[in-house]
Write an enzyme that holds these catalytic residues in place. Sequence first.
Site, PDB file in Angstrom:
ATOM      1  N   ASP A  13       0.812  -1.225   0.000  1.00  0.00           N
ATOM      2  CA  ASP A  13       0.000   0.000   0.000  1.00  0.00           C
ATOM      3  C   ASP A  13       0.841   1.269   0.000  1.00  0.00           C
ATOM      4  O   ASP A  13       0.449   2.297   0.552  1.00  0.00           O
ATOM      5  CB  ASP A  13      -0.969   0.019   1.208  1.00  0.00           C
ATOM      6  N   LYS A  16       1.846   2.122  -5.118  1.00  0.00           N
ATOM      7  CA  LYS A  16       2.426   1.577  -6.354  1.00  0.00           C
ATOM      8  C   LYS A  16       1.507   1.844  -7.538  1.00  0.00           C
ATOM      9  O   LYS A  16       1.951   2.208  -8.625  1.00  0.00           O
ATOM     10  CB  LYS A  16       2.657   0.057  -6.203  1.00  0.00           C
ATOM     11  N   LYS A  18      -0.594   4.208  -8.156  1.00  0.00           N
ATOM     12  CA  LYS A  18      -0.544   5.583  -8.659  1.00  0.00           C
ATOM     13  C   LYS A  18       0.674   5.774  -9.573  1.00  0.00           C
ATOM     14  O   LYS A  18       0.559   6.358 -10.652  1.00  0.00           O
ATOM     15  CB  LYS A  18      -0.472   6.556  -7.472  1.00  0.00           C
ATOM     16  N   GLY A  40      -4.571  -4.283  -3.682  1.00  0.00           N
ATOM     17  CA  GLY A  40      -5.572  -3.242  -3.946  1.00  0.00           C
ATOM     18  C   GLY A  40      -4.798  -2.009  -4.341  1.00  0.00           C
ATOM     19  O   GLY A  40      -4.113  -1.421  -3.518  1.00  0.00           O
ATOM     20  N   HIS A  41      -4.833  -1.654  -5.610  1.00  0.00           N
ATOM     21  CA  HIS A  41      -4.036  -0.530  -6.125  1.00  0.00           C
ATOM     22  C   HIS A  41      -4.966   0.611  -6.520  1.00  0.00           C
ATOM     23  O   HIS A  41      -5.854   0.437  -7.356  1.00  0.00           O
ATOM     24  CB  HIS A  41      -3.183  -0.984  -7.314  1.00  0.00           C
ATOM     25  N   ARG A 142       1.982 -29.160  -6.755  1.00  0.00           N
ATOM     26  CA  ARG A 142       1.788 -29.691  -8.118  1.00  0.00           C
ATOM     27  C   ARG A 142       0.385 -30.252  -8.367  1.00  0.00           C
ATOM     28  O   ARG A 142       0.190 -31.138  -9.178  1.00  0.00           O
ATOM     29  CB  ARG A 142       2.871 -30.718  -8.470  1.00  0.00           C
ATOM     30  N   GLN A 223       1.923  -6.277  -3.399  1.00  0.00           N
ATOM     31  CA  GLN A 223       2.490  -6.500  -2.067  1.00  0.00           C
ATOM     32  C   GLN A 223       3.828  -5.748  -1.948  1.00  0.00           C
ATOM     33  O   GLN A 223       3.960  -4.698  -2.542  1.00  0.00           O
ATOM     34  CB  GLN A 223       2.653  -8.008  -1.755  1.00  0.00           C
ATOM     35  N   ARG A 302      -9.741  -2.837   6.180  1.00  0.00           N
ATOM     36  CA  ARG A 302      -9.222  -2.857   7.556  1.00  0.00           C
ATOM     37  C   ARG A 302      -8.396  -1.597   7.842  1.00  0.00           C
ATOM     38  O   ARG A 302      -7.668  -1.126   6.959  1.00  0.00           O
ATOM     39  CB  ARG A 302      -8.308  -4.081   7.761  1.00  0.00           C
ATOM     40  N   VAL A 331       4.026  12.745   0.991  1.00  0.00           N
ATOM     41  CA  VAL A 331       4.861  13.810   1.555  1.00  0.00           C
ATOM     42  C   VAL A 331       3.942  14.926   2.075  1.00  0.00           C
ATOM     43  O   VAL A 331       4.252  15.590   3.058  1.00  0.00           O
ATOM     44  CB  VAL A 331       5.883  14.317   0.506  1.00  0.00           C
ATOM     45  N   ASP A 332       2.793  15.080   1.424  1.00  0.00           N
ATOM     46  CA  ASP A 332       1.783  16.039   1.912  1.00  0.00           C
ATOM     47  C   ASP A 332       1.271  15.632   3.293  1.00  0.00           C
ATOM     48  O   ASP A 332       1.131  16.447   4.194  1.00  0.00           O
ATOM     49  CB  ASP A 332       0.607  16.124   0.914  1.00  0.00           C
ATOM     50  N   GLY A 414       0.060  14.212  -3.164  1.00  0.00           N
ATOM     51  CA  GLY A 414      -1.401  14.124  -3.131  1.00  0.00           C
ATOM     52  C   GLY A 414      -1.852  12.858  -3.841  1.00  0.00           C
ATOM     53  O   GLY A 414      -1.047  12.167  -4.477  1.00  0.00           O
TER      54      GLY A 414
HETATM   55  P1  GDP Z   1      -0.742   0.317  -3.539  1.00  0.00           P
HETATM   56  O1  GDP Z   1      -1.352  -0.938  -3.054  1.00  0.00           O
HETATM   57  O2  GDP Z   1       0.741   0.362  -3.312  1.00  0.00           O
HETATM   58  O3  GDP Z   1      -1.095   0.659  -4.967  1.00  0.00           O
HETATM   59  O4  GDP Z   1      -1.359   1.486  -2.627  1.00  0.00           O
HETATM   60  P2  GDP Z   1      -2.909   1.649  -2.167  1.00  0.00           P
HETATM   61  O5  GDP Z   1      -3.672   2.171  -3.312  1.00  0.00           O
HETATM   62  O6  GDP Z   1      -3.396   0.437  -1.483  1.00  0.00           O
HETATM   63  O7  GDP Z   1      -2.754   2.740  -1.018  1.00  0.00           O
HETATM   64  C1  GDP Z   1      -2.180   3.978  -1.253  1.00  0.00           C
HETATM   65  C2  GDP Z   1      -3.174   5.050  -0.777  1.00  0.00           C
HETATM   66  O8  GDP Z   1      -2.514   6.294  -0.693  1.00  0.00           O
HETATM   67  C3  GDP Z   1      -4.327   5.263  -1.762  1.00  0.00           C
HETATM   68  O9  GDP Z   1      -5.459   5.640  -1.043  1.00  0.00           O
HETATM   69  C4  GDP Z   1      -3.821   6.412  -2.624  1.00  0.00           C
HETATM   70  O10 GDP Z   1      -4.871   7.147  -3.234  1.00  0.00           O
HETATM   71  C5  GDP Z   1      -3.101   7.235  -1.597  1.00  0.00           C
HETATM   72  N1  GDP Z   1      -1.952   8.021  -2.099  1.00  0.00           N
HETATM   73  C6  GDP Z   1      -0.962   7.620  -2.936  1.00  0.00           C
HETATM   74  N2  GDP Z   1      -0.033   8.576  -3.043  1.00  0.00           N
HETATM   75  C7  GDP Z   1      -0.419   9.598  -2.247  1.00  0.00           C
HETATM   76  C8  GDP Z   1       0.169  10.875  -1.909  1.00  0.00           C
HETATM   77  O11 GDP Z   1       1.243  11.255  -2.368  1.00  0.00           O
HETATM   78  N3  GDP Z   1      -0.545  11.649  -1.039  1.00  0.00           N
HETATM   79  C9  GDP Z   1      -1.741  11.267  -0.511  1.00  0.00           C
HETATM   80  N4  GDP Z   1      -2.350  12.075   0.330  1.00  0.00           N
HETATM   81  N5  GDP Z   1      -2.314  10.083  -0.821  1.00  0.00           N
HETATM   82  C10 GDP Z   1      -1.644   9.251  -1.656  1.00  0.00           C
HETATM   83  P1  IMO Z   2      -0.854  -4.216  -2.242  1.00  0.00           P
HETATM   84  O1  IMO Z   2      -0.443  -4.744  -3.587  1.00  0.00           O
HETATM   85  C1  IMO Z   2      -0.918  -4.727   2.098  1.00  0.00           C
HETATM   86  C2  IMO Z   2      -0.910  -8.829   3.626  1.00  0.00           C
HETATM   87  C3  IMO Z   2      -2.153  -9.275   4.373  1.00  0.00           C
HETATM   88  C4  IMO Z   2      -1.525 -10.240   5.371  1.00  0.00           C
HETATM   89  C5  IMO Z   2      -0.428 -10.913   4.547  1.00  0.00           C
HETATM   90  C6  IMO Z   2      -0.814 -12.260   3.963  1.00  0.00           C
HETATM   91  O2  IMO Z   2      -2.152  -3.493  -2.239  1.00  0.00           O
HETATM   92  O3  IMO Z   2       0.265  -3.457  -1.598  1.00  0.00           O
HETATM   93  P2  IMO Z   2      -2.436 -12.953   1.949  1.00  0.00           P
HETATM   94  O4  IMO Z   2      -3.900 -12.733   1.751  1.00  0.00           O
HETATM   95  O5  IMO Z   2      -1.571 -12.392   0.879  1.00  0.00           O
HETATM   96  O6  IMO Z   2      -2.098 -14.391   2.240  1.00  0.00           O
HETATM   97  O7  IMO Z   2      -2.096 -12.163   3.320  1.00  0.00           O
HETATM   98  O8  IMO Z   2      -0.119 -10.007   3.498  1.00  0.00           O
HETATM   99  N1  IMO Z   2      -1.133  -8.292   2.262  1.00  0.00           N
HETATM  100  C7  IMO Z   2      -1.091  -6.992   1.950  1.00  0.00           C
HETATM  101  N2  IMO Z   2      -0.931  -5.906   2.727  1.00  0.00           N
HETATM  102  N3  IMO Z   2      -1.019  -4.567   0.754  1.00  0.00           N
HETATM  103  C8  IMO Z   2      -1.144  -5.649  -0.043  1.00  0.00           C
HETATM  104  O9  IMO Z   2      -1.130  -5.564  -1.387  1.00  0.00           O
HETATM  105  C9  IMO Z   2      -1.237  -6.934   0.553  1.00  0.00           C
HETATM  106  N4  IMO Z   2      -1.378  -8.184   0.066  1.00  0.00           N
HETATM  107  C10 IMO Z   2      -1.306  -9.008   1.123  1.00  0.00           C
HETATM  108  O10 IMO Z   2      -2.790  -8.198   5.012  1.00  0.00           O
HETATM  109  O11 IMO Z   2      -0.900  -9.522   6.412  1.00  0.00           O
HETATM  110 MG    MG Z   3      -2.856  -1.612  -1.753  1.00  0.00          MG
END
Ligand code: GDP
Ligand code: IMO
Ligand code: MG
Length: 424
Positions: A13, A16, A18, A40-41, A142, A223, A302, A331-332, A414
């Site tokens: 999270d 990535k 973005k 979840g991206h 397998r 991840q 969560r 950074v904001d 942002g």
């Molecule tokens: P990912 O799984 O690595 O693609 O990241 P997620 O989408 O799960 O979580 C990143 C969260 O941070 C999302 O809600 C984005 O909209 C938000 N986000 C990403 N970059 C920035 C930033 O520079 N500033 C702010 N305020 N939010 C950001």
């Molecule tokens: P993105 O790509 C954050 C975490 C789960 C749990 C552990 C194992 O959005 O960054 P799993 O269901 O993979 O067997 O769970 O890994 N986890 C993540 N945490 N961002 C993710 O993906 C994750 N994918 C799995 O919360 O701790």
């Molecule tokens: Mg994510």
Amino acid sequence: MATRVVIGTQWGDEGKGKYIDILAADSDIVVRFSGGNNAGHTIVAGGTKYALHLIPSGILHEGTTCIIGNGVVVDPAVLIKEINELKDKGVNTDKLLISDRAHVIMPYHKRMDELQEIARGKDNIGTTKRGIGPAYADKTERCGIRMCDLIDEEIFAEKVRANLRIKNAIIEKVYGGEGFDADSIIAEYSEYAKILKKYITDTSVVLFDAVEKGKNILFEGAQATFLDLDFGTYPYVTSSNPVAGGVCTGAGLGPVFIDEVYGVFKAYTSRVGAGPFPTEQNNEIGDKIRELGWEYGTTTGRPRRCGWLDAVMLKYAARVNGLTALAINHVDTIGKLEKIKLCTAYIKDGQKVDYFPASLKELSKCEPVYEEFDGWNEDISKVKSFDELPDNAKKYLKRIEELVGVKIKLIGVGKDRENTIVVD
Ligand code: GDP
Ligand code: IMO
Ligand code: MG
């Protein structure tokens, strides 16, 4: 030609999605190589929010081919739902391809994931319960079912029946759960096969062909480094290899073709699920970061655990991924705090250490050593160059670069793709 990889350097999270969306603007192909719909991206483009779980985050760019590689585990129902949701938002999904070698998440994988978590009791991993671990376990065992099997009626039925003989026994006799009926799974999945068939192909051939033609390829990490099966905080990890090395096995391309590796991180740290987190702030500071950064899971909703940025972790990520660039986000968000802490090392058994131990027992003895910075409480969302940033922000970013030894090339100020500084 450029082949770039974008990976997470913390516990996921990091934002990535973005950066993939931004870098996809000059990429011909975007490829997912690991994980499944545990990811979840988020992309925010022109005020519209997109949450992607399986489809690569390059999909918003009309001309970009999006590949789900062999290293991904695919839940067909989730994928079809995601395709339909994107279509409803007017996004063209015709340039999607799925590897014929990618493994399929089956209903029994999801049930096993839930039952195993219950059985682990207080030692549960906090998985996303999407069936990810059991699907990868079957791949290694397998007995997995691949996309090429899904679209072959006879083989699919045979494999489902063979699997259920064992899976039902485990679900019912070991875990006391409810088993599955083979015919209904076969009927349900044959509908998915009909819909997905047109996307399924040998994507490794497509990639090699693109390399030969000098196309730009972007690999989308899911991840992160500290959730990696080998390099993460085992056993509190996911069941695949999200590190840069996972590109080669998860997409079918040799290492010589990789030019750049971007490591994405937040200006602080977050984690969902259980497991160690040395700089966690399980207090009002962590609560404040969660609210300011809106740290709630894109996949499960969560609340994310929050804490200070850990440069020991980033240095480790730079080494195991061979990072050539850093990409920071939020950074904001962090600038809104009056005082910011950055972990530069740990103290363990009275000694200063600057490495991340494998043993969780050793890790639990590590106390972070912090440097303190002043915040910069001003709106920086429209800032377009490093020089225009507040002095306090520049000091923080420079110190991170110095500690990690890798240049910051992208700065997130942002949520929207527009709120990005590209450093020359
Ligand atoms: P990912 O799984 O690595 O693609 O990241 P997620 O989408 O799960 O979580 C990143 C969260 O941070 C999302 O809600 C984005 O909209 C938000 N986000 C990403 N970059 C920035 C930033 O520079 N500033 C702010 N305020 N939010 C950001
Ligand atoms: P993105 O790509 C954050 C975490 C789960 C749990 C552990 C194992 O959005 O960054 P799993 O269901 O993979 O067997 O769970 O890994 N986890 C993540 N945490 N961002 C993710 O993906 C994750 N994918 C799995 O919360 O701790
Ligand atoms: Mg994510």
